[in-house]
Motif scaffolding. Structure first.
Motif, PDB file in Angstrom:
ATOM      1  N   ARG A 104       0.839  -1.195   0.000  1.00 53.25           N
ATOM      2  CA  ARG A 104       0.000   0.000   0.000  1.00 53.25           C
ATOM      3  C   ARG A 104       0.876   1.248   0.000  1.00 53.25           C
ATOM      4  O   ARG A 104       2.027   1.210   0.423  1.00 53.25           O
ATOM      5  CB  ARG A 104      -0.912   0.026   1.235  1.00 53.25           C
ATOM      6  CG  ARG A 104      -1.919  -1.098   1.283  1.00 53.25           C
ATOM      7  CD  ARG A 104      -2.964  -0.827   2.359  1.00 53.25           C
ATOM      8  NE  ARG A 104      -2.373  -0.774   3.697  1.00 53.25           N
ATOM      9  CZ  ARG A 104      -2.161  -1.824   4.464  1.00 53.25           C
ATOM     10  NH1 ARG A 104      -2.461  -3.033   4.022  1.00 53.25           N
ATOM     11  NH2 ARG A 104      -1.648  -1.703   5.678  1.00 53.25           N
ATOM     12  N   ALA A 105       0.292   2.358  -0.440  1.00 53.13           N
ATOM     13  CA  ALA A 105       1.061   3.606  -0.519  1.00 53.13           C
ATOM     14  C   ALA A 105       1.478   4.090   0.853  1.00 53.13           C
ATOM     15  O   ALA A 105       2.589   4.575   1.045  1.00 53.13           O
ATOM     16  CB  ALA A 105       0.226   4.677  -1.220  1.00 53.13           C
ATOM     17  N   LEU A 165      -5.413  11.760 -13.881  1.00 52.16           N
ATOM     18  CA  LEU A 165      -5.617  10.508 -14.617  1.00 52.16           C
ATOM     19  C   LEU A 165      -5.129   9.307 -13.817  1.00 52.16           C
ATOM     20  O   LEU A 165      -5.819   8.282 -13.729  1.00 52.16           O
ATOM     21  CB  LEU A 165      -4.904  10.579 -15.971  1.00 52.16           C
ATOM     22  CG  LEU A 165      -5.194   9.431 -16.938  1.00 52.16           C
ATOM     23  CD1 LEU A 165      -6.674   9.369 -17.261  1.00 52.16           C
ATOM     24  CD2 LEU A 165      -4.387   9.619 -18.225  1.00 52.16           C
ATOM     25  N   VAL A 166      -3.959   9.391 -13.217  1.00 48.00           N
ATOM     26  CA  VAL A 166      -3.403   8.235 -12.521  1.00 48.00           C
ATOM     27  C   VAL A 166      -4.178   7.928 -11.237  1.00 48.00           C
ATOM     28  O   VAL A 166      -4.055   6.844 -10.688  1.00 48.00           O
ATOM     29  CB  VAL A 166      -1.908   8.430 -12.193  1.00 48.00           C
ATOM     30  CG1 VAL A 166      -1.090   8.490 -13.462  1.00 48.00           C
ATOM     31  CG2 VAL A 166      -1.681   9.671 -11.338  1.00 48.00           C
ATOM     32  N   ARG A 167      -4.977   8.893 -10.775  1.00 47.22           N
ATOM     33  CA  ARG A 167      -5.792   8.663  -9.581  1.00 47.22           C
ATOM     34  C   ARG A 167      -7.257   8.420  -9.926  1.00 47.22           C
ATOM     35  O   ARG A 167      -8.092   8.303  -9.041  1.00 47.22           O
ATOM     36  CB  ARG A 167      -5.701   9.859  -8.629  1.00 47.22           C
ATOM     37  CG  ARG A 167      -4.321  10.158  -8.097  1.00 47.22           C
ATOM     38  CD  ARG A 167      -4.390  11.115  -6.916  1.00 47.22           C
ATOM     39  NE  ARG A 167      -5.066  12.352  -7.240  1.00 47.22           N
ATOM     40  CZ  ARG A 167      -4.448  13.474  -7.621  1.00 47.22           C
ATOM     41  NH1 ARG A 167      -3.131  13.482  -7.737  1.00 47.22           N
ATOM     42  NH2 ARG A 167      -5.134  14.575  -7.889  1.00 47.22           N
ATOM     43  N   LEU A 211       1.169   1.698 -16.047  1.00 49.61           N
ATOM     44  CA  LEU A 211       1.539   3.111 -15.984  1.00 49.61           C
ATOM     45  C   LEU A 211       2.859   3.368 -16.699  1.00 49.61           C
ATOM     46  O   LEU A 211       3.019   4.375 -17.402  1.00 49.61           O
ATOM     47  CB  LEU A 211       1.623   3.575 -14.532  1.00 49.61           C
ATOM     48  CG  LEU A 211       0.313   3.592 -13.730  1.00 49.61           C
ATOM     49  CD1 LEU A 211       0.561   4.113 -12.317  1.00 49.61           C
ATOM     50  CD2 LEU A 211      -0.759   4.416 -14.428  1.00 49.61           C
ATOM     51  N   GLN A 212       3.804   2.450 -16.530  1.00 49.22           N
ATOM     52  CA  GLN A 212       5.084   2.595 -17.223  1.00 49.22           C
ATOM     53  C   GLN A 212       4.894   2.529 -18.732  1.00 49.22           C
ATOM     54  O   GLN A 212       5.461   3.338 -19.476  1.00 49.22           O
ATOM     55  CB  GLN A 212       6.048   1.499 -16.759  1.00 49.22           C
ATOM     56  CG  GLN A 212       6.523   1.657 -15.325  1.00 49.22           C
ATOM     57  CD  GLN A 212       7.319   0.448 -14.842  1.00 49.22           C
ATOM     58  OE1 GLN A 212       7.343  -0.604 -15.480  1.00 49.22           O
ATOM     59  NE2 GLN A 212       7.974   0.597 -13.701  1.00 49.22           N
ATOM     60  N   ASP A 223       4.344   7.229 -11.942  1.00 45.01           N
ATOM     61  CA  ASP A 223       4.000   6.156 -11.006  1.00 45.01           C
ATOM     62  C   ASP A 223       3.104   6.707  -9.907  1.00 45.01           C
ATOM     63  O   ASP A 223       3.344   7.792  -9.366  1.00 45.01           O
ATOM     64  CB  ASP A 223       5.272   5.564 -10.398  1.00 45.01           C
ATOM     65  CG  ASP A 223       4.976   4.318  -9.576  1.00 45.01           C
ATOM     66  OD1 ASP A 223       4.007   3.615  -9.898  1.00 45.01           O
ATOM     67  OD2 ASP A 223       5.710   4.058  -8.608  1.00 45.01           O
ATOM     68  N   ALA A 224       2.052   6.003  -9.609  1.00 43.59           N
ATOM     69  CA  ALA A 224       1.121   6.433  -8.564  1.00 43.59           C
ATOM     70  C   ALA A 224       0.511   5.194  -7.943  1.00 43.59           C
ATOM     71  O   ALA A 224       0.271   4.192  -8.631  1.00 43.59           O
ATOM     72  CB  ALA A 224       0.030   7.322  -9.147  1.00 43.59           C
TER      73      ALA A 224
END
Length: 398
Positions: free
Chosen positions: A59-60, A217-219, A249-250, A256-257
């Motif tokens: 997890r983040a 976008l990434v979120r 994402l890459q 990176d998110a």
């Protein structure tokens, strides 16, 4: 009292010595046939591994996962009472399940009554998830409150890219749309099929939201997966989706998110007969999803397959998570399976198999689950060791 060396006092054992002892116990029986198994996705799993180097899938933030409870009672007043009771006794989030949601299971909220359902709920202090058509109704309700949307923890279930863009304009941070693997799981999909199809759905969502800037976008997209009673398979599945998302994402050239990853205990594994056994299934599922890095978890009350769960069934669902998070402290170690040979092998095998499913789906060839699959179905209490007499259902009278 002298120094205790513990493990250092025992001689080191290598794999060859271990195999010699195993062969003695097997007495000529085949090692492959007795101790090696193959997962439904064709992953070879051995009984012993050494430590393996592998990428981290955590997890983040190293904080407790969000403990969600369903708000799904058709009566808005009763739904509000249940929500307030849940939040007062350990829940940190509410899943607003509307009547038209695929996950309503014959119940659900009226979106027009959300204000009554959430009366007395401090929206800035809890997490919210929408399942069904209540997303914009919730956004309009919040707009009437003196609350900064950017500070809220809300996961919407939008189907319109225009609505997603509007919520981003208002300051919400997302996710706005969900890639949901539960429907694939319930159709009998293998773990790799569920992962690959869900990933393909998530990528399609990213394409639909190309009008958002990269930061939004990434979120923008969250992912929901089913967690079943096979705790190690669940653990590997949840770790695998983080690795797969990172690769997407890459490949897309996006920053990176962290993925917003939600777990719900499997509807497919819920027994109608002897439903109290569902408590054990849910416990194993939460164990796997929690250690696998889920950001949030919903436990389906053990009597949901029999009707609308009552206060006791809801309390048990809540406390399955409370005990594992607050007493067993499962959240305190970041990616505890990192380097564990068995789990790493399972994770990498699932990721590789899922990537192939994803690539096929991208080409228009979506997986076809086997509806007759026995995977995740309940056994104990249903087809084995049934009760002589069933207990009264722990459900509400409607």
């Amino acid at each position: 009292m002298g120094d205790l060396k513990l493990a250092a006092d025992f001689p080191a054992v290598n794999r060859a010595e271990w195999m010699k002892r195993v062969e003695a116990v097997l007495k000529g029986a085949g090692f492959e046939e007795k101790l090696v198994r193959t997962s439904p996705d064709g992953i070879r799993l051995e009984p012993i591994y050494g430590q393996l180097a592998a990428p981290r899938a955590a997890r983040a933030a190293q904080v407790p996962w969000t403990l969600f409870q369903r708000a799904d009672h058709p009566d808005a007043v009763r739904a509000n009472e249940q929500a307030l009771d849940d939040l007062a006794n350990g829940a940190t989030g509410l899943v607003l399940v509307t009547q038209d949601a695929a996950t309503a299971r014959g119940h659900g909220l009226d979106p027009a009554r959300l204000a009554r359902v959430l009366q007395g709920v401090h929206l800035h202090a809890v997490a919210l998830r929408v399942e069904g058509s209540g997303s914009m109704a919730l956004a309009e309700l919040i707009a009437k409150e003196p609350i900064d949307p950017e500070r809220l923890n809300v996961s919407f279930a939008l189907t319109s890219p225009a609505d997603a863009a509007e919520l981003a304009r208002r300051g919400y941070t997302g996710p706005y749309m969900e890639a949901d693997g539960r429907s694939w799981h319930e159709q009998g999909a293998t773990d790799a099929q569920e992962l690959g199809a869900t990933l393909a759905t998530a990528v399609a969502t990213l394409r639909a939201l190309e009008n958002l800037n990269d930061a939004h976008l990434v979120r923008s997209t969250g992912i929901t997966l089913a967690a079943n009673q096979d705790m190690f398979a669940t653990l590997a599945k949840f770790r695998a989706i983080r690795l797969l998302w990172r690769r997407v994402l890459q490949a897309a050239g996006l920053p990176d998110a962290p993925l917003r990853l939600h777990a719900e205990t499997s509807w497919r594994m819920m027994a109608v007969k002897d439903p109290h056994t569902n408590i054990l299934r849910a416990t194993a599922a939460v164990f796997g999803a929690g250690l696998g890095g889920a950001d949030s978890i919903t436990v389906l009350p053990f009597s949901l397959a029999q009707g609308l769960p009552n206060a006791f069934a809801r309390r048990v669902a809540r406390n399955v998570q409370n005990v594992l998070a607050e007493e067993s402290n499962l959240w305190r170690v970041a990616d505890p399976a990192l380097g564990a040979g068995y789990i790493e092998t399972y994770t990498q095998g699932l990721a590789q198999a899922a990537w192939k499913v994803f690539q096929a789906a991208e080409a228009g060839d979506w997986p076809v689950p086997d509806p007759d699959s026995k995977a995740s179905l309940p056994i104990i209490g249903t087809t084995a060791y049934p009760l002589k007499q069933e207990y009264a259902p722990e459900t509400e009278a409607l």
